[in-house]
Design an enzyme around this catalytic site. Structure first.
Site, short mmCIF file in Angstrom:
data_model
loop_
_atom_site.label_atom_id
_atom_site.label_comp_id
_atom_site.label_asym_id
_atom_site.label_seq_id
_atom_site.Cartn_x
_atom_site.Cartn_y
_atom_site.Cartn_z
N LYS A 52 65.11 37.75 51.12
CA LYS A 52 64.96 36.64 49.95
C LYS A 52 65.73 37.25 48.69
O LYS A 52 66.39 36.48 48.32
CB LYS A 52 63.72 36.10 49.70
CG LYS A 52 63.26 35.39 50.89
CD LYS A 52 61.69 34.80 50.68
CE LYS A 52 61.12 33.97 51.87
NZ LYS A 52 59.76 33.61 51.72
N GLN A 96 54.42 35.02 48.56
CA GLN A 96 54.44 35.13 50.09
C GLN A 96 53.09 34.87 50.90
O GLN A 96 52.23 35.57 50.40
CB GLN A 96 55.10 36.44 50.33
CG GLN A 96 55.51 36.69 51.82
CD GLN A 96 56.89 35.83 52.38
OE1 GLN A 96 57.41 35.36 51.63
NE2 GLN A 96 56.81 35.45 53.73
N ASP A 119 59.18 26.52 47.51
CA ASP A 119 58.58 26.75 48.84
C ASP A 119 58.34 25.23 49.33
O ASP A 119 58.25 24.95 50.66
CB ASP A 119 57.35 27.48 49.33
CG ASP A 119 57.88 28.80 49.56
OD1 ASP A 119 58.68 29.03 50.42
OD2 ASP A 119 56.93 29.62 49.33
N1 GUN Z 1 55.18 32.92 55.05
C1 GUN Z 1 55.82 32.58 56.30
N2 GUN Z 1 56.79 31.49 55.99
C2 GUN Z 1 56.81 31.62 54.56
C3 GUN Z 1 57.54 30.78 53.54
O1 GUN Z 1 58.34 30.24 53.95
N3 GUN Z 1 57.04 30.93 52.11
C4 GUN Z 1 56.17 31.73 51.95
N4 GUN Z 1 55.95 31.85 50.63
N5 GUN Z 1 55.58 32.46 52.78
C5 GUN Z 1 55.68 32.62 54.11
#
Ligand code: GUN
Length: 291
Positions: A52, A96, A119
């Protein structure tokens, strides 16, 4: 059979985003800014967050990575989130997941300001998405919709079977596929761990979207000839052929299933890269105050 190349499409979209960033920069002098919070040292989370941050750099976003030891208290974490909510310099905030057991995932999700929730996990965004209002849509489902658009895959009146009912993928995906718009207007069935005859139901799908985290679960006899198959699975399995000692495997037995499909996403290189691009797009929307 056509393999859906998420890597290629995501690279194209990144170029489009980078172009927009240049225009925003000329107008306002400020780059879109994503902040990510990572707690602990989970291997998969480390990889996702690193991707990211790298993607932010590629398109010219500013990014901040805040790392905490897994011992951080829930209150300290929530305080940090509240502080970021008030910081006008930050457009998007993600924490996350998963987080350590002593921290409530739901409290985190509900503390992030909906207007910075890139998100798309906050109930306000989920609710708005559900009734078709402008909202931040969860990144993976949004990335899949983008693949349908870019490959001009017809969804209207099709039978779409979604396997998995998670809040992050299965649930929003099923809602989006039934919405009165393209790509949607499908007749949707949701399968999950308690579904009987899952194979028979999958076999009725014109579009099969699989997000349950069981490597190789979907076999050829569960798929209709000519189906569109979207594989969201990203299980890490041991491999002596890679440097890291593991490789990613999807929920679909690709070798068996691919010959039957009209379109199929590979793992890796299918849905995964699109998820990150969706996050960038949401951050761009936030910077432009579109929602
Ligand atoms: N953990 C697995 N997928 C995601 C996601 O799309 N966003 C976040 N914040 N954590 C995750």
């Amino acid at each position: 059979m056509q393999i859906i190349d998420g890597k290629k499409i995501s690279a194209e979209i990144k170029l489009e985003i980078a172009e927009e960033v240049k225009q925003i920069l000329t107008k306002s002098g400020k780059r879109p800014h994503l902040t990510a919070i990572l707690i602990g040292n989970d291997g998969a989370s480390e990889t996702y967050v690193a991707h990211k941050v790298k993607a932010c750099e590629q398109v010219g976003f500013e990014s901040t990575l805040i790392r905490y030891d897994y011992t951080i208290s829930e209150e300290d974490l929530l305080d940090k989130i509240r502080q970021i909510n008030k910081d006008d310099n930050i457009d998007g905030l993600i924490v996350q997941l998963p987080v350590p057991e002593h921290i409530s995932e739901q409290k985190i999700i509900e503390t992030i300001a909906p207007e910075k929730d890139v998100d798309g996990f906050h109930p306000v965004n989920v609710g708005r998405m559900t009734i078709g209002l402008p909202a931040y849509v969860s990144a993976t489902p949004n990335g899949i919709l983008e693949l349908f658009k870019r490959y001009k895959i017809d969804t209207e009146g099709k039978h779409c079977v979604v396997v998995g009912r998670s809040n992050i993928v299965g649930k929003p995906m099923s809602i989006l596929m039934s919405q009165k718009d393209y790509p949607g207007n499908a007749t949707v069935t949701v399968c999950h761990s308690r579904t009987k005859n899952i194979g028979e139901i999958c076999k009725q799908a014109d579009i099969l979207i699989v997000a349950l985290g069981k490597p190789g679960f979907i076999k050829a006899d569960m798929v209709k000839e000519g189906a569109v198959v979207i594989d969201v699975g990203t299980s890490r399995i041991k491999s002596d052929k890679t440097k890291s000692g593991w490789k990613l495997k999807g929920d679909v037995d690709f070798e068996q299933v691919a010959p039957k499909c009209s379109y199929i996403t590979p793992v890796p290189g299918g849905v995964g890269p699109m998820t990150i691009v969706s996050l960038l797009k949401n951050t761009l929307k936030s910077a432009k105050k579109e929602i």
